[in-house]
Design an enzyme around this catalytic site. Structure first.
Site, PDB file in Angstrom:
ATOM      1  N   ASP B 319      75.836 -26.183  24.783  1.00 32.37           N
ATOM      2  CA  ASP B 319      76.630 -25.157  25.470  1.00 32.37           C
ATOM      3  C   ASP B 319      76.725 -25.413  26.971  1.00 32.37           C
ATOM      4  O   ASP B 319      75.906 -26.119  27.548  1.00 32.37           O
ATOM      5  CB  ASP B 319      76.010 -23.776  25.264  1.00 32.37           C
ATOM      6  CG  ASP B 319      74.587 -23.712  25.780  1.00 32.37           C
ATOM      7  OD1 ASP B 319      73.833 -24.694  25.577  1.00 32.37           O
ATOM      8  OD2 ASP B 319      74.217 -22.700  26.401  1.00 32.37           O
ATOM      9  N   GLU B 320      77.741 -24.823  27.562  1.00 33.41           N
ATOM     10  CA  GLU B 320      77.887 -24.721  29.017  1.00 33.41           C
ATOM     11  C   GLU B 320      77.656 -26.035  29.763  1.00 33.41           C
ATOM     12  O   GLU B 320      76.891 -26.090  30.711  1.00 33.41           O
ATOM     13  CB  GLU B 320      76.902 -23.689  29.570  1.00 33.41           C
ATOM     14  CG  GLU B 320      77.182 -22.280  29.125  1.00 33.41           C
ATOM     15  CD  GLU B 320      76.285 -21.282  29.851  1.00 33.41           C
ATOM     16  OE1 GLU B 320      76.838 -20.349  30.478  1.00 33.41           O
ATOM     17  OE2 GLU B 320      75.052 -21.435  29.799  1.00 33.41           O
ATOM     18  N   VAL B 321      78.325 -27.073  29.331  1.00 36.36           N
ATOM     19  CA  VAL B 321      78.187 -28.338  30.042  1.00 36.36           C
ATOM     20  C   VAL B 321      79.177 -28.370  31.203  1.00 36.36           C
ATOM     21  O   VAL B 321      80.379 -28.225  31.013  1.00 36.36           O
ATOM     22  CB  VAL B 321      78.431 -29.533  29.105  1.00 36.36           C
ATOM     23  CG1 VAL B 321      78.283 -30.841  29.858  1.00 36.36           C
ATOM     24  CG2 VAL B 321      77.478 -29.462  27.932  1.00 36.36           C
TER      25      VAL B 321
END
EC number: 3.2.1.52
Lengths: 524, 524
Positions: B319-321
């Site tokens: 997630d959330e790269v």
């Protein structure tokens, strides 16, 4: 009944004192903060090491307070273990505890102190023992350990005094019962933040946990449980004494005429019977202000309160009175006509509040009341303190009340029972209690403020992490120079450090943000 | 390294079992609830009294499980003291503990049970030991004491099974370290609410507390403290075993390629060096997906994870790269060109995730990933489970993912680290996980959901009161029949009672509203 010795309340004038802390040795590092920020703080990088073995607290030769002063002897003992936790843990305490308990009121006295830490010694000067307690707290926050566990304190000069004389915290023990240990723990943490008033909202609609000696049925029938969920006289005395030793006054609140449902269970005919049409509905409203028995009861109760609680203030409540029940009751309506109040029930409430404020004055106590009493009627005994709780309009209210010459307490922006996600301490920190339209004379009438932890959603399971460190924001606003503490971002690392210090001292203070403390809560 | 015996992981097929509870005696009163609500519950007012002296748990003669079944023997011991706290307190426990520990995975197995309480005995039937655990929990909630302390259980028939197979709770031990005792306590409370998956978000940007045997520097350099703020191999085993005994699987999450800052401290060259213009800026971004060493490292790490965590699921994050750092790095840009990804960094993330999902599959483990992985690329190994965390659009996402044939976990509406004033459990309760546009086949792909307690503002000081009873709302939504549990007002008194029961069992569960419990937290 208690043995006579324990019932005696001795009122002692504040001790004019001046005392010495003697400290030993030398060297360089770290400059850190104190919470709440002292008025003047000058620290150098000159570091003095402290030896727990050679450290001692010594009363100055010219100090009015000397060994035997119970407040300071006990504070030395407490702060020694706070300053040197590793040294005292498990090894017993070094100083003898003075067991003689004297019930002294903590009056609105001078809390100023000067602290000068130099090589080999630290000198703490204060006008009263209460100032000495504040200075000891600051001193304890200045001591730190290096990576090898050695204790140090930097060369420091502090000149300090509170911005506001009244820095309170309200706990509500009616919506949920709070066990004695939770209250005592809260008092410990309050002292660390230099709070000086515990506002004990002890009874309310849901329960009446105060065990009255005059009216035992109030708690027998009005508490959640007559034996487990009550505060006995001895419990109350423990709270007052624990608070006093920490320079904290205990202001009890017996809120009426509203918020009294639980009172009615143990005191028949006290509450107004509500009517549905021409017949009583079976439910009850506020205290019945139309009958003599009410005033006789209130006078007896207030006499007991004066006897049990030594503080000069009593909080009489007066908030959120619903008029619907009064209006429904034919006797109340008849009384209204007789008194010429017309249909204006605010006049009836004012009539009631005026009566009990006068009773309180006759008992030589100063009343505090919620803002509603002022909102309904501007003629109020001049020395009554008004407390603001309504959130939206508190600045305008500050103007009006001080314009009318009343002393004021601000609580509205510090209802920290209201929670939200994230760093909501910043909202409390941003409050400017004297930022309202008015002349300087008006500003001076703001005597302080209170953090309120109402109990709808709070009991012993979540009290501490909701209070700490969130309440610390208001503590700094009420103690420190506003000009020096405007920036929450600057305060943040100091508050983070203070929060870790609270954990080290056993206070279940929740985190401000991502990170860790050397001493976590409840071990690792 | 551990002795060989402790490293062996025995995988045992779920035991086909069927067991008997024998109970003694008669009479009338009270019908109360069970949380979460069983699928079918019929209670009569016929009351049977229970004698702690004469009470026993007995394996049925035709039961596949018999004495020696460690999960049930231990559960009998636990539940005996839960059911009869007065009887067991201080007097030692009555049943011998089976000390032989077998690491068995709690597979996605049948948790159904039937419970029939009649005069003199109660019969609990289940297909697996895990079903028996659920039935014991329900049984324990049916027992109550009258005003004289006598124990009773009403005549009751329960047919019960979970609505969803995967009922998880996420703890984040990276943003704050949670001591082992806090995790074990959480597992206890999870079992009371019939949660069956502990999603251990064990590492993240701020710290790497997992003490890896293959890469000890990860925690030596990446934990908040290399000795106090870490989970040793033995700590992890204790968590897994404690969970298994309660029918809870432990799914570890090693989130990458983002959320890995702390990994970089102990594993040089793992993270992407960010550039400022033509030179490295000194800061680091996500895992570097362009070099072989990264994949070798991840493979070794995942092999260790497979070895340490017996569960068939591994959560790989994803997630959330943030792409900014990759974009700044010239080697990454060159790699992008070589691979033909153009300027589309979602392709680079997909490339990386695909590689480690394949590794995971090769290790015979099923991947769970956050929704981002699906959002970037719809071609994902079919058996991968997708977890939804983005709040606003979760219903549309449920449609899309199930349309693509993937199994899905819902967490977005259950981020209970987000707090607000009042009864916010009602929001969790109102969630309808299968209320999205799609055919029945799609709905069946929702295998469950997870309550998430992210750690930005949570550590051991406030974890328990934030979790409980708020997490119970989702527990009921995931276990019970939605049609029978639509009304939060109806659920409220049952949840209040369950919260008091949690207090009695030593769980620091906060109050739902004004009131009290017979057994308050931490004494009175």
């Amino acid at each position: 009944f208690l043995p006579k010795a324990l019932r005696t309340l001795d009122y002692m004038a504040p001790v004019r004192s001046c005392l010495l802390l003697v400290v030993v040795s030398v060297w360089v590092q770290q400059v850190d903060g104190v919470w709440p920020l002292p008025q003047q703080l000058d620290q150098s990088a000159d570091r003095n090491s402290l030896s727990p073995q050679r450290f001692s607290f010594i009363y100055g030769r010219d100090s009015a307070a000397q060994t035997g002063c119970s407040v300071l002897d006990a504070a030395f003992k407490r702060y020694f273990s706070i300053i040197f936790p590793d040294f005292t843990k498990g090894s017993g305490l070094l100083m003898s505890e003075n067991k003689s308990i004297r019930y002294t009121s903590v009056s609105n006295s001078d809390e100023s102190y000067n602290l000068s830490v130099s090589e080999g010694q630290a000198v703490l000067r204060s006008v009263t023992v209460w100032g000495a307690l504040r200075g000891l707290e600051s001193f304890s926050q200045l001591v730190y350990q290096d990576d090898y566990g050695s204790y140090f304190i930097n060369k420091t000069e502090i000149v300090d005094f509170p911005r506001f004389a009244f820095r309170g915290l309200l706990l509500d023990t009616s919506r949920h019962y709070l066990p004695l240990h939770a209250i005592l723990k809260t008092l410990d943490a309050m002292a660390y933040s230099k709070f000086n008033v515990f506002h004990w909202h002890i009874v309310d609609d849901p329960s009446f946990p105060y065990q009255s000696r005059t009216f035992p049925d109030l708690s027998n029938k009005g508490a959640f449980h007559p034996f487990t969920h009550v505060y006995t006289q001895s419990d109350v005395m423990r709270v007052i004494e624990h608070a006093r030793m920490r320079g904290i006054r205990v202001v009890p609140e017996f809120d009426s005429p509203g918020h009294t449902l639980s009172w009615g269970k143990g005191q028949p005919n006290l509450l107004t019977p509500c009517y549905k049409g021409d017949v009583p509905s079976g439910s009850f409203g506020p205290v019945d202000p139309t009958v003599d028995t009410t005033y006789k009861f209130m006078e007896s109760l207030l006499k007991e309160v004066k006897f049990v609680f030594p503080d000069s203030y009593v909080h009489l409540g007066g908030d959120e009175v619903s008029f619907a029940c009064w209006q429904s009751n034919p006797n109340v309506r008849t009384f209204m006509e007789k008194m010429g109040f017309g249909k204006d029930f605010t006049k009836l409430e004012s009539f009631y509040m005026e009566s009990i404020m006068n009773m309180t004055a006759a008992l030589n106590r100063t009343s505090i009341v919620w803002q509603d009493v002022f909102d309904y009627r501007e003629r109020i005994p001049q020395d009554t303190v008004l407390e603001i709780w309504k959130g939206e309009t508190y600045q305008a209210e500050l103007s009006r009340m001080t314009q009318a010459g009343h002393r004021v307490l601000l609580s509205a922006p510090w209802y920290i029972n209201h929670i939200s996600y994230g760093q909501d301490w910043r909202n409390s920190y941003a409050v400017q209690p004297q930022n309202f339209s008015g002349v300087w004379k008006q500003k001076k009438l703001v005597i302080g403020g209170e953090v309120a932890m109402w109990g709808e959603y709070v009991d012993a399971t979540n009290l501490n992490p909701r209070l700490w460190p969130r309440a610390c924001a208001a503590a700094e606003r009420l103690w420190s120079d506003e000009e020096k503490t405007l920036d929450a971002d600057l305060a943040f690392p100091r508050l983070e450090k203070f929060r870790c210090e609270l954990l080290r001292r056993g206070i279940q203070a929740e985190p401000l943000f991502v990170g860790h403390c050397k001493h976590e809560y409840d071990g690792l």
